[in-house]
Design a protein around this motif. Structure first.
Motif, PDB file in Angstrom:
ATOM      1  N   LEU A 144      48.132  36.460  36.058  1.00 31.74           N
ATOM      2  CA  LEU A 144      47.042  35.677  37.260  1.00 31.74           C
ATOM      3  C   LEU A 144      46.900  34.489  37.705  1.00 31.74           C
ATOM      4  O   LEU A 144      46.058  34.832  38.849  1.00 31.74           O
ATOM      5  CB  LEU A 144      45.269  36.250  36.007  1.00 31.74           C
ATOM      6  CG  LEU A 144      45.172  37.867  35.473  1.00 31.74           C
ATOM      7  CD1 LEU A 144      43.914  38.031  35.632  1.00 31.74           C
ATOM      8  CD2 LEU A 144      45.027  38.475  37.323  1.00 31.74           C
ATOM      9  N   ILE A 145      47.193  33.469  36.109  1.00 31.33           N
ATOM     10  CA  ILE A 145      47.022  32.259  37.465  1.00 31.33           C
ATOM     11  C   ILE A 145      47.896  32.226  38.731  1.00 31.33           C
ATOM     12  O   ILE A 145      47.773  31.620  39.480  1.00 31.33           O
ATOM     13  CB  ILE A 145      47.932  31.242  36.098  1.00 31.33           C
ATOM     14  CG1 ILE A 145      46.535  31.459  34.908  1.00 31.33           C
ATOM     15  CG2 ILE A 145      47.826  29.557  36.773  1.00 31.33           C
ATOM     16  CD1 ILE A 145      44.978  30.668  35.242  1.00 31.33           C
ATOM     17  N   LYS A 146      49.725  32.820  38.043  1.00 31.99           N
ATOM     18  CA  LYS A 146      50.137  32.532  39.366  1.00 31.99           C
ATOM     19  C   LYS A 146      49.588  34.126  40.656  1.00 31.99           C
ATOM     20  O   LYS A 146      50.259  33.352  41.393  1.00 31.99           O
ATOM     21  CB  LYS A 146      51.780  33.366  38.569  1.00 31.99           C
ATOM     22  CG  LYS A 146      52.689  33.241  39.478  1.00 31.99           C
ATOM     23  CD  LYS A 146      53.907  34.005  38.648  1.00 31.99           C
ATOM     24  CE  LYS A 146      54.960  33.860  39.887  1.00 31.99           C
ATOM     25  NZ  LYS A 146      54.846  34.623  41.158  1.00 31.99           N
ATOM     26  N   THR A 147      49.574  35.203  39.928  1.00 30.37           N
ATOM     27  CA  THR A 147      49.054  35.886  41.380  1.00 30.37           C
ATOM     28  C   THR A 147      48.156  35.695  41.675  1.00 30.37           C
ATOM     29  O   THR A 147      47.784  35.354  43.203  1.00 30.37           O
ATOM     30  CB  THR A 147      49.195  37.680  40.795  1.00 30.37           C
ATOM     31  OG1 THR A 147      48.578  37.487  39.913  1.00 30.37           O
ATOM     32  CG2 THR A 147      50.971  37.015  40.497  1.00 30.37           C
ATOM     33  N   LYS A 148      47.103  35.317  41.545  1.00 32.73           N
ATOM     34  CA  LYS A 148      45.496  35.650  41.771  1.00 32.73           C
ATOM     35  C   LYS A 148      45.150  33.660  41.981  1.00 32.73           C
ATOM     36  O   LYS A 148      44.044  33.976  42.687  1.00 32.73           O
ATOM     37  CB  LYS A 148      44.972  36.012  41.012  1.00 32.73           C
ATOM     38  CG  LYS A 148      43.188  36.275  41.499  1.00 32.73           C
ATOM     39  CD  LYS A 148      42.925  37.174  41.259  1.00 32.73           C
ATOM     40  CE  LYS A 148      41.200  37.294  41.130  1.00 32.73           C
ATOM     41  NZ  LYS A 148      40.427  37.870  39.977  1.00 32.73           N
ATOM     42  N   TYR A 149      45.323  32.922  41.847  1.00 32.55           N
ATOM     43  CA  TYR A 149      44.929  31.562  41.688  1.00 32.55           C
ATOM     44  C   TYR A 149      45.599  30.564  41.944  1.00 32.55           C
ATOM     45  O   TYR A 149      46.105  29.316  41.778  1.00 32.55           O
ATOM     46  CB  TYR A 149      44.673  31.221  40.341  1.00 32.55           C
ATOM     47  CG  TYR A 149      43.147  32.048  39.809  1.00 32.55           C
ATOM     48  CD1 TYR A 149      42.053  32.168  40.100  1.00 32.55           C
ATOM     49  CD2 TYR A 149      42.628  33.028  39.101  1.00 32.55           C
ATOM     50  CE1 TYR A 149      40.846  32.952  39.880  1.00 32.55           C
ATOM     51  CE2 TYR A 149      42.116  33.308  38.705  1.00 32.55           C
ATOM     52  CZ  TYR A 149      41.008  33.975  38.723  1.00 32.55           C
ATOM     53  OH  TYR A 149      39.938  34.599  38.766  1.00 32.55           O
ATOM     54  N   PRO A 187      41.679  28.459  37.156  1.00 33.68           N
ATOM     55  CA  PRO A 187      40.599  27.876  38.098  1.00 33.68           C
ATOM     56  C   PRO A 187      39.104  27.018  37.038  1.00 33.68           C
ATOM     57  O   PRO A 187      38.926  26.622  35.924  1.00 33.68           O
ATOM     58  CB  PRO A 187      39.533  29.426  38.093  1.00 33.68           C
ATOM     59  CG  PRO A 187      40.654  30.010  36.774  1.00 33.68           C
ATOM     60  CD  PRO A 187      42.034  29.091  36.550  1.00 33.68           C
ATOM     61  N   SER A 188      38.972  26.793  38.170  1.00 33.73           N
ATOM     62  CA  SER A 188      37.641  25.534  37.819  1.00 33.73           C
ATOM     63  C   SER A 188      36.079  26.300  37.320  1.00 33.73           C
ATOM     64  O   SER A 188      35.130  25.169  37.468  1.00 33.73           O
ATOM     65  CB  SER A 188      37.429  24.855  38.847  1.00 33.73           C
ATOM     66  OG  SER A 188      37.457  24.707  39.740  1.00 33.73           O
ATOM     67  N   LYS A 189      35.903  27.839  38.136  1.00 36.19           N
ATOM     68  CA  LYS A 189      34.845  27.787  37.799  1.00 36.19           C
ATOM     69  C   LYS A 189      34.596  28.947  36.687  1.00 36.19           C
ATOM     70  O   LYS A 189      35.817  29.345  35.951  1.00 36.19           O
ATOM     71  CB  LYS A 189      34.317  29.020  38.973  1.00 36.19           C
ATOM     72  CG  LYS A 189      34.519  27.981  39.698  1.00 36.19           C
ATOM     73  CD  LYS A 189      33.792  29.113  41.172  1.00 36.19           C
ATOM     74  CE  LYS A 189      33.967  28.560  42.506  1.00 36.19           C
ATOM     75  NZ  LYS A 189      33.699  29.804  43.801  1.00 36.19           N
ATOM     76  N   ARG A 190      33.453  29.167  36.049  1.00 37.81           N
ATOM     77  CA  ARG A 190      33.546  29.731  34.312  1.00 37.81           C
ATOM     78  C   ARG A 190      33.687  31.208  34.306  1.00 37.81           C
ATOM     79  O   ARG A 190      34.249  31.463  33.585  1.00 37.81           O
ATOM     80  CB  ARG A 190      31.809  29.520  34.028  1.00 37.81           C
ATOM     81  CG  ARG A 190      32.001  30.613  32.158  1.00 37.81           C
ATOM     82  CD  ARG A 190      30.790  30.339  31.975  1.00 37.81           C
ATOM     83  NE  ARG A 190      29.882  29.049  31.656  1.00 37.81           N
ATOM     84  CZ  ARG A 190      30.362  28.395  31.265  1.00 37.81           C
ATOM     85  NH1 ARG A 190      30.813  28.818  29.362  1.00 37.81           N
ATOM     86  NH2 ARG A 190      29.460  27.213  30.881  1.00 37.81           N
ATOM     87  N   ILE A 191      32.545  32.092  35.807  1.00 36.79           N
ATOM     88  CA  ILE A 191      33.552  33.140  34.960  1.00 36.79           C
ATOM     89  C   ILE A 191      34.702  33.693  35.888  1.00 36.79           C
ATOM     90  O   ILE A 191      35.327  34.307  35.823  1.00 36.79           O
ATOM     91  CB  ILE A 191      32.482  33.900  37.199  1.00 36.79           C
ATOM     92  CG1 ILE A 191      32.781  35.133  37.308  1.00 36.79           C
ATOM     93  CG2 ILE A 191      32.924  33.325  37.934  1.00 36.79           C
ATOM     94  CD1 ILE A 191      31.331  35.925  38.412  1.00 36.79           C
ATOM     95  N   GLU A 192      35.693  32.839  36.360  1.00 39.81           N
ATOM     96  CA  GLU A 192      36.587  33.252  36.918  1.00 39.81           C
ATOM     97  C   GLU A 192      37.438  32.749  35.095  1.00 39.81           C
ATOM     98  O   GLU A 192      38.326  34.103  35.584  1.00 39.81           O
ATOM     99  CB  GLU A 192      37.647  31.880  37.994  1.00 39.81           C
ATOM    100  CG  GLU A 192      37.087  32.200  39.237  1.00 39.81           C
ATOM    101  CD  GLU A 192      36.754  31.451  40.388  1.00 39.81           C
ATOM    102  OE1 GLU A 192      37.403  31.721  41.900  1.00 39.81           O
ATOM    103  OE2 GLU A 192      37.624  29.867  40.470  1.00 39.81           O
ATOM    104  N   LEU A 193      37.696  31.999  34.360  1.00 41.50           N
ATOM    105  CA  LEU A 193      38.394  31.119  33.682  1.00 41.50           C
ATOM    106  C   LEU A 193      37.665  32.988  32.978  1.00 41.50           C
ATOM    107  O   LEU A 193      38.671  33.347  32.059  1.00 41.50           O
ATOM    108  CB  LEU A 193      37.378  30.282  32.727  1.00 41.50           C
ATOM    109  CG  LEU A 193      37.961  28.818  33.310  1.00 41.50           C
ATOM    110  CD1 LEU A 193      36.977  27.567  32.922  1.00 41.50           C
ATOM    111  CD2 LEU A 193      39.650  28.243  33.506  1.00 41.50           C
ATOM    112  N   GLU A 194      36.886  33.304  32.384  1.00 42.66           N
ATOM    113  CA  GLU A 194      36.290  34.152  31.386  1.00 42.66           C
ATOM    114  C   GLU A 194      36.918  35.592  32.012  1.00 42.66           C
ATOM    115  O   GLU A 194      37.085  36.234  31.117  1.00 42.66           O
ATOM    116  CB  GLU A 194      35.071  34.319  31.250  1.00 42.66           C
ATOM    117  CG  GLU A 194      33.899  33.117  30.393  1.00 42.66           C
ATOM    118  CD  GLU A 194      32.872  32.799  29.952  1.00 42.66           C
ATOM    119  OE1 GLU A 194      32.181  34.500  30.383  1.00 42.66           O
ATOM    120  OE2 GLU A 194      31.907  32.105  29.407  1.00 42.66           O
TER     121      GLU A 194
END
Length: 209
Positions: free
Chosen positions: A95-100, A105-112
């Motif tokens: 996910l880090i590679k393809t989406k971010y 990511p720096s937002k809680r909703i994205e991290l969780e």
């Protein structure tokens, strides 16, 4: 515990350690993310031992994906829940590679939304990497907050909400680390070191040693 006592406790911690640091060893945002995922139900010492080897082999999303699930399992097998953690790390790396775009990511909703990342992990990442005044409540923070009377709660969310409300803004960034270090080395689960405790006179625990 009243507001005056809480303030005195925080000032004592600040006076002793004005800039507390996380004890996990990392050299990039992604390394910290993996370290915190690995730290669930484990110790920082064990995680640092595992990552000192792992990060020499793979410490980027692409590197983890190239390593693959089975080889990753081999490198982290000394840690608890390593099968689940290996799967979470592989999926998180994807996910880090393809989406971010290879960035944490720096937002809680994205991290969780990342596998293996819960509220506590997100709070640590937001605090350490992005300077947010979040308060992560792990077992040490939960124990110290309840035992001392600083912020009592039946679960970690209750304690977090109370601490967010009670802790002055200037101390919010540091309070998690103060309580973690205190719980890890002084106010431990079994062998309390009350005689050498910095806040012993302010603590409201009724079973002091």
């Amino acid at each position: 515990m009243n507001k005056k006592k809480r303030s005195e406790i925080l000032f004592l911690f600040y006076k002793k350690n004005s800039n507390p640091k996380i004890e996990l060893i990392f050299s990039s945002d992604f390394e910290l993310l993996l370290s915190v995922i690995l730290s669930a139900k484990s110790t920082d010492i064990m995680v640092n031992k595992i990552t000192s080897t792992l990060f020499k082999v793979a410490n980027t999303p692409q590197g983890i994906l190239q390593l693959g699930f089975n080889r990753l399992r081999y490198y982290i097998k000394g840690i608890g829940l390593y099968n689940t953690k290996a799967l979470n790390i592989i999926n998180t790396a994807h996910l880090i590679k393809t989406k971010y775009n290879n960035k944490v990511p720096s937002k809680r909703i994205e991290l969780e939304s990342l596998p293996g990342v819960g509220r506590k992990t997100a709070n640590i990442i937001l605090n350490v990497l992005f300077n947010k005044k979040t308060i992560a409540v792990d077992t040490h923070v939960f124990r110290v907050a309840n035992r001392t009377g600083f912020a009592k709660g039946k679960n970690v969310v209750e304690v977090e909400k109370k601490m967010i409300k009670m802790v002055p803004s200037i101390f919010k960034k540091y309070v998690h680390f103060w309580f973690v270090l205190h719980g890890r080395y002084v106010c431990t689960a079994r062998k309390l070191k009350c005689k050498t405790c910095l806040i012993e006179k302010l603590c409201e625990f009724d079973k002091k040693k």
